[in-house]
Every structure is written in C-alpha cells, then in structure tokens.
Design a protein around this motif. Structure first.
Motif, PDB file in Angstrom:
ATOM      1  N   HIS A 327       0.870  -1.197  -0.135  1.00 30.41           N
ATOM      2  CA  HIS A 327       0.010  -0.243  -0.160  1.00 30.41           C
ATOM      3  C   HIS A 327       0.832   1.323   0.150  1.00 30.41           C
ATOM      4  O   HIS A 327       0.232   2.306   0.135  1.00 30.41           O
ATOM      5  CB  HIS A 327      -0.793  -0.112   1.316  1.00 30.41           C
ATOM      6  CG  HIS A 327      -1.862  -1.067   1.244  1.00 30.41           C
ATOM      7  ND1 HIS A 327      -1.828  -2.388   1.747  1.00 30.41           N
ATOM      8  CD2 HIS A 327      -3.239  -0.888   0.871  1.00 30.41           C
ATOM      9  CE1 HIS A 327      -3.058  -2.894   1.396  1.00 30.41           C
ATOM     10  NE2 HIS A 327      -3.832  -2.321   0.912  1.00 30.41           N
ATOM     11  N   GLY A 328       1.976   1.115  -0.012  1.00 29.52           N
ATOM     12  CA  GLY A 328       3.008   2.389   0.098  1.00 29.52           C
ATOM     13  C   GLY A 328       3.396   2.623   1.512  1.00 29.52           C
ATOM     14  O   GLY A 328       2.704   2.202   2.480  1.00 29.52           O
ATOM     15  N   ALA A 329       4.423   3.589   1.600  1.00 32.80           N
ATOM     16  CA  ALA A 329       5.043   3.971   2.907  1.00 32.80           C
ATOM     17  C   ALA A 329       4.299   4.787   3.611  1.00 32.80           C
ATOM     18  O   ALA A 329       4.183   4.771   4.884  1.00 32.80           O
ATOM     19  CB  ALA A 329       6.235   4.639   2.988  1.00 32.80           C
ATOM     20  N   GLY A 330       3.193   5.694   3.077  1.00 31.00           N
ATOM     21  CA  GLY A 330       2.255   6.722   3.862  1.00 31.00           C
ATOM     22  C   GLY A 330       1.637   5.957   4.859  1.00 31.00           C
ATOM     23  O   GLY A 330       1.310   6.569   5.932  1.00 31.00           O
ATOM     24  N   ILE A 333       3.438   4.537   8.184  1.00 30.02           N
ATOM     25  CA  ILE A 333       4.164   5.465   8.896  1.00 30.02           C
ATOM     26  C   ILE A 333       3.255   6.736   9.502  1.00 30.02           C
ATOM     27  O   ILE A 333       3.640   7.078  10.768  1.00 30.02           O
ATOM     28  CB  ILE A 333       5.148   6.307   7.879  1.00 30.02           C
ATOM     29  CG1 ILE A 333       6.113   5.345   7.299  1.00 30.02           C
ATOM     30  CG2 ILE A 333       5.714   7.647   8.474  1.00 30.02           C
ATOM     31  CD1 ILE A 333       7.141   5.783   6.391  1.00 30.02           C
ATOM     32  N   ARG A 334       2.262   6.789   8.718  1.00 27.28           N
ATOM     33  CA  ARG A 334       1.335   7.995   9.479  1.00 27.28           C
ATOM     34  C   ARG A 334       0.492   7.266  10.647  1.00 27.28           C
ATOM     35  O   ARG A 334       0.531   7.929  11.726  1.00 27.28           O
ATOM     36  CB  ARG A 334       0.158   8.377   8.554  1.00 27.28           C
ATOM     37  CG  ARG A 334       0.496   9.261   7.486  1.00 27.28           C
ATOM     38  CD  ARG A 334      -0.556   9.846   6.632  1.00 27.28           C
ATOM     39  NE  ARG A 334      -0.256  10.843   5.709  1.00 27.28           N
ATOM     40  CZ  ARG A 334       0.067  10.369   4.300  1.00 27.28           C
ATOM     41  NH1 ARG A 334      -0.236   8.815   3.837  1.00 27.28           N
ATOM     42  NH2 ARG A 334       0.277  10.973   3.361  1.00 27.28           N
ATOM     43  N   ILE A 335      -0.013   5.931  10.656  1.00 29.42           N
ATOM     44  CA  ILE A 335      -0.344   5.435  11.758  1.00 29.42           C
ATOM     45  C   ILE A 335       0.775   5.430  12.910  1.00 29.42           C
ATOM     46  O   ILE A 335       0.112   5.491  14.200  1.00 29.42           O
ATOM     47  CB  ILE A 335      -0.651   3.770  11.293  1.00 29.42           C
ATOM     48  CG1 ILE A 335      -1.915   3.670  10.194  1.00 29.42           C
ATOM     49  CG2 ILE A 335      -1.057   3.001  12.747  1.00 29.42           C
ATOM     50  CD1 ILE A 335      -2.227   2.377   9.813  1.00 29.42           C
ATOM     51  N   LEU A 455       3.959  14.371   7.925  1.00 30.06           N
ATOM     52  CA  LEU A 455       2.827  14.804   6.937  1.00 30.06           C
ATOM     53  C   LEU A 455       3.304  15.870   5.888  1.00 30.06           C
ATOM     54  O   LEU A 455       2.829  15.474   4.581  1.00 30.06           O
ATOM     55  CB  LEU A 455       1.860  15.677   7.861  1.00 30.06           C
ATOM     56  CG  LEU A 455       1.550  14.884   8.954  1.00 30.06           C
ATOM     57  CD1 LEU A 455       0.272  15.623   9.702  1.00 30.06           C
ATOM     58  CD2 LEU A 455       0.111  13.501   8.246  1.00 30.06           C
ATOM     59  N   ILE A 456       4.321  16.759   6.269  1.00 28.13           N
ATOM     60  CA  ILE A 456       4.837  17.376   5.360  1.00 28.13           C
ATOM     61  C   ILE A 456       5.620  16.665   4.051  1.00 28.13           C
ATOM     62  O   ILE A 456       5.808  17.090   3.073  1.00 28.13           O
ATOM     63  CB  ILE A 456       5.929  18.480   5.808  1.00 28.13           C
ATOM     64  CG1 ILE A 456       5.127  19.337   6.620  1.00 28.13           C
ATOM     65  CG2 ILE A 456       6.804  19.123   4.769  1.00 28.13           C
ATOM     66  CD1 ILE A 456       5.838  20.457   7.526  1.00 28.13           C
ATOM     67  N   ASN A 457       6.427  15.528   4.677  1.00 24.36           N
ATOM     68  CA  ASN A 457       7.169  14.855   3.617  1.00 24.36           C
ATOM     69  C   ASN A 457       6.388  14.105   2.624  1.00 24.36           C
ATOM     70  O   ASN A 457       6.655  14.125   1.525  1.00 24.36           O
ATOM     71  CB  ASN A 457       7.881  13.873   4.639  1.00 24.36           C
ATOM     72  CG  ASN A 457       8.894  13.228   3.616  1.00 24.36           C
ATOM     73  OD1 ASN A 457       9.243  13.392   2.747  1.00 24.36           O
ATOM     74  ND2 ASN A 457       9.538  12.030   4.383  1.00 24.36           N
ATOM     75  N   PHE A 458       5.247  13.569   3.390  1.00 30.22           N
ATOM     76  CA  PHE A 458       4.377  12.829   2.260  1.00 30.22           C
ATOM     77  C   PHE A 458       3.551  13.835   1.352  1.00 30.22           C
ATOM     78  O   PHE A 458       3.306  13.440   0.149  1.00 30.22           O
ATOM     79  CB  PHE A 458       3.450  12.162   2.891  1.00 30.22           C
ATOM     80  CG  PHE A 458       4.117  10.710   3.528  1.00 30.22           C
ATOM     81  CD1 PHE A 458       4.692   9.776   2.444  1.00 30.22           C
ATOM     82  CD2 PHE A 458       4.335  10.130   4.890  1.00 30.22           C
ATOM     83  CE1 PHE A 458       5.293   8.663   2.861  1.00 30.22           C
ATOM     84  CE2 PHE A 458       5.007   9.186   5.118  1.00 30.22           C
ATOM     85  CZ  PHE A 458       5.350   8.243   4.257  1.00 30.22           C
ATOM     86  N   ARG A 459       3.414  15.006   1.890  1.00 34.06           N
ATOM     87  CA  ARG A 459       2.716  15.950   0.947  1.00 34.06           C
ATOM     88  C   ARG A 459       3.693  16.379  -0.271  1.00 34.06           C
ATOM     89  O   ARG A 459       3.365  16.333  -1.373  1.00 34.06           O
ATOM     90  CB  ARG A 459       2.084  17.177   1.674  1.00 34.06           C
ATOM     91  CG  ARG A 459       1.477  18.377   0.917  1.00 34.06           C
ATOM     92  CD  ARG A 459       0.956  19.490   1.744  1.00 34.06           C
ATOM     93  NE  ARG A 459      -0.006  19.030   2.865  1.00 34.06           N
ATOM     94  CZ  ARG A 459      -0.236  19.816   3.869  1.00 34.06           C
ATOM     95  NH1 ARG A 459       0.046  20.908   3.911  1.00 34.06           N
ATOM     96  NH2 ARG A 459      -1.133  19.323   4.678  1.00 34.06           N
TER      97      ARG A 459
END
Length: 467
Positions: A327-330, A333-335, A455-459
């Motif tokens: 599903h990708g890294a986001g 990592i967010r969880i 959050l900034i990184n994945f944006r």
C-alpha cells in the motif's frame, strides 16, 4: 514470482548479519538499567556513568559514518569478520573490567564492531533482496535494530538481578560466535571494491562535532541549561559541523556523499527517523531508571516493564513492511507516528503519577507506533535518492540512528541529573519524578514535531509524483 525468490545462502547471510547487529544494539541499552548499581560500585555520578551509553553510541555513529567508504573499499565478508572479532574482544574486556575506565574501553571496542555490523545488515538486504519484497526485509532489519534497544534493559536487568552486570557480556558471547560463523560462510559480495582516498580530516571534524554537541547536553545536567558550559559546547559543536559540511563539499576524498541531502524528501525522512530513534532510546533509558529511582523497583522489574511493548514492536515491524510493499509507505508511517504522539502525551500527562502497569500500557502503545513507523521511514527515505547514492543514504540513516540514541540518552540523563540537584530539601525519589516528568513533556513535544515532519514529507512526495 520466481524472480522474487531469495536464495538460502542469502537468507543465512541476513540471519548472521542480523544476529550480529542485534547483539550490538542489545548491549547499547542493556547497561542503562545497571547505572544505579555502577554508580554505587564505582562511586561515580550519573553524568559520568551515562558515558557508557553516550560514548558507545557516539563511537558507533562515527564508525557508521565511515561505513559507505569501508563497504566500497573492502569485501563485505572481511568487514563482517573484523566486526565479529572486535565484538568478542570488547565483550571479554567488559566482562573482566576491574575499573570503570576499562569497562568504558571495552564498550568502545564493541561500538566499532556494532558500527560496521548494522550497515552491513541493510547493505545485504538492499543489494540482495528483490524490490517487491524490500519493505518486508527492511522491516525485519528495522525490527532488529529498533527492538533490541528496548529489550536491552530487560536483559540487563535480569542479569544484574540474578547474577551481576558482568553476565550481560558473558551470556551474549555464544550468540556472537554463531553470528560470525554464519556470516563468514554465507555473506555474498555483489559489488566490486575500489581504492578511494579516505577523508581523515572529514572524519576528525565530524567526530569533534559529535563529541562537543553530546558533551554540551551532558554538561547541562551538572551546570544547567542556561550555563556557558552547555551553550559553549553546543555552539562549538555546530561550528565544527558547519566546517565538516563545507569541507565535504570541497574535498575530493571519500567519506560520505552529502549530495543525498539535496533531496528535500530525504532530509525530511532522515529528520523523522532521527527523532523517532531519539525518543526510542531516550525512553528506553528513562523508564528503567525512573522505575528504580522513583518506585525503588529492582533492576529486573524496571527492565521488564518495557518488555511487552518491545515484543509487540518486533512483531509489528515486518507486518508494517508488508503494508509498505502493498500500500505504500504513507499508510503505516502515519499510523505509527500518531500512536507515538498518543503514547508520549499519556506519559507527559501522568508523568508525576506513574506506576508499573501504566508504564507497561503506555509503552505498549509506543511499541505499536514504533513498529509501524521506524523501519518504513528508512525504507521510504532511501528510496528518495538515486540508486548510486543508496550506500551513502544507508550510512547516513544508520549514523543518524545511533547519534540520535547518543543525544537522546544525554538529554534524558541531563534533565534527570539537573532535577536531582535542584532542591536539597526534597528526596531523590521526588526530584527524580520531577525530572522524569520534564523528560516526558519534551518527548511529547518531539513526537508532535515528528508527526508534522512526516505529514509535510508525504505531501511533498505526492506533489513530486504528480509533477
């Protein structure tokens, strides 16, 4: 699916390197729980004894900074054998140490071994594992280096309570010998070696910088956060770090290619990774000492309080790596970062009123968050740079991981020490509880900062993929 199969020899190599890395990281924090015992035995203050951890992590960091060059210059198998022999020698020195100075020397010998073992583990994974399964195996690697620091206090506490602190080093020796034998006969050599000129000046500048910054935080514990000692060491360390950066960009000698830091998403990843590990090592240091100094718990109970969270973290990391693959890294990592924030806020809220069940529960939440985020942040970050720079990215992540541990230990110890000296009319238990509460508040703030960076990184990554 055939191209995703991993040869048995490669699996054994990963196991051997993983065991070596695990042993190295385990002894990082296994001594933390012994600090009250060592303080009494050698008649030293906390600020001196904590150099067993800070000095160890500092030298591991410097060794890791050279790992990209060393892996280009020498065969991986030769580096691994050197690492294993050094670890065995260091273990003997520590186990037989008649004084604190000799014990510290043994720890530093072990630090060199660990500094090469951990990057080797990830180098083997990055070079030998198919991309489709990289998240899973990087998760396993992250489990090894991420969970061992938390298990360390349990291991150290058990040995100190049932035997002495010296058994910490005796009992780990057979595992190291098995690791050396496995790695010696199975570690492959995929990349050709080359003779580059080593940047000794760069290493010296980086070492001075790392030492000055770490020493600054140590001095804060004895002289206060507004003291000239703290700010002087910190400012000097940052100046020398600036000189290292300038030198590295203008030198034709080889140490670490700083072009990796030209990628904003890589920078955000390594900052997040640094802070997550700082919190991990910091709280692994803080909780066992807090339990002993505030509750009067013995070393076994103090170390075991974080065992459940450590085990859960270890189980989750490979699973979260699979989530990254699918599903990708986001997603993972967010969880993980949200769970870390929740756990640190709970510690901060109840910092003055903690008990062992609360520590177990709050740390369990942290372990879940750590398991979801830690290894995946590294996997995602290395993926942000060109393949040619992945050795340097690997070295940078591992260096930052260990230096984060050094700084985390120094900060937690400094705040604890300064609180213990703050009021002679109060008991050490009350003062230690206050210091622990201040530590928890700082960790909660760092957890929130880490979540924002992620959050900034994945944006940014989403914008880059659309461009």
């Amino acid at each position: 699916m055939q191209n995703q199969a991993i040869p048995r020899k490669t699996m054994l190599a990963i196991i051997g390197a993983g065991l070596m890395a695990f042993c190295g990281v385990l002894v990082e924090t296994s001594m933390n729980v012994t600090f009250p015992t060592l303080m009494a035995q050698f008649k030293l203050s906390m600020s001196v004894v904590q150099w067993l951890s800070t000095g160890y992590l500092l030298l591991v960091s410097l060794t890791m900074a050279t790992s990209a060059y060393i892996q280009r210059r020498y065969k991986i198998r030769s580096i691994f054998i050197f690492s294993g022999v050094s670890f065995i020698l260091g273990s003997f020195v520590c186990a037989l140490a008649p004084s604190f100075v000799v014990l510290l020397i043994g720890r530093l010998i072990q630090a060199v071994a660990t500094g090469y073992a951990i990057p080797l583990l990830f180098a083997i994974i990055l070079q030998q594992v198919p991309v489709a399964r990289l998240g899973l195996f990087m998760g396993i690697g992250g489990m090894v280096v991420g969970v061992a620091p938390s298990i360390g206090p349990t291991y150290g506490g058990m040995n100190t309570y049932l035997f002495t602190w010296r058994e910490i080093f005796w009992f780990i020796l057979p595992v190291v010998v098995i690791a050396v034998l496995l790695g010696t006969f199975t570690i492959p050599q995929k990349m050709k070696t080359r003779r580059d000129t080593f940047d000794f000046l760069g290493l010296i500048l980086l070492g001075i910088s790392f030492f000055l910054i770490a020493e600054g935080f140590t001095e804060a514990g004895d002289f206060g956060w507004l003291s000239i000692q703290f700010w002087g060491f910190l400012a000097a360390g940052l100046v020398v770090l600036g000189l290292f950066i300038y030198h590295s960009f203008h030198s034709d000698r080889d140490l670490l290619d700083l072009n990796i830091f030209k990628s904003p998403t890589f920078v955000l990843s390594i900052l997040s990774y640094f802070l997550i590990q700082l919190m991990n090592i910091g709280i692994s240091y803080l909780l066992p000492n807090y339990s002993q100094l505030v509750f009067g718990a013995n070393s076994l109970v103090a170390g075991s309080a974080i065992l459940l969270g450590s085990l859960v973290s270890g189980i989750v990391q490979p699973m979260s790596g699979r989530l990254l693959d699918s599903h990708g890294a986001g997603y993972p990592i967010r969880i993980g970062s949200v769970l870390i924030v929740i756990s640190m806020i709970l510690f901060a809220i109840f910092g003055l009123h903690l008990n062992i069940p609360m520590i177990i529960f709050f740390y369990l939440i942290f372990g879940l968050g750590f398991g979801f985020s830690f290894g995946n942040v590294m996997t995602n970050g290395i993926g942000q740079v060109d393949v040619k720079l992945q050795q340097d990215a690997n070295a940078a992540f591992n260096t930052s991981q260990q230096y984060a541990g050094s700084i985390g230990t120094a900060i937690m110890a400094a705040i604890l020490t300064s609180s213990q000296h703050s009021d002679p009319h109060l008991s050490q238990a009350v003062l230690s509880a206050r210091g622990g509460d201040h530590d928890f508040s700082l960790l909660a703030l760092l957890a929130i900062v880490t979540l924002i960076l992620i959050l900034i990184n994945f944006r940014k990554q989403a914008k880059n993929s659309q461009a």
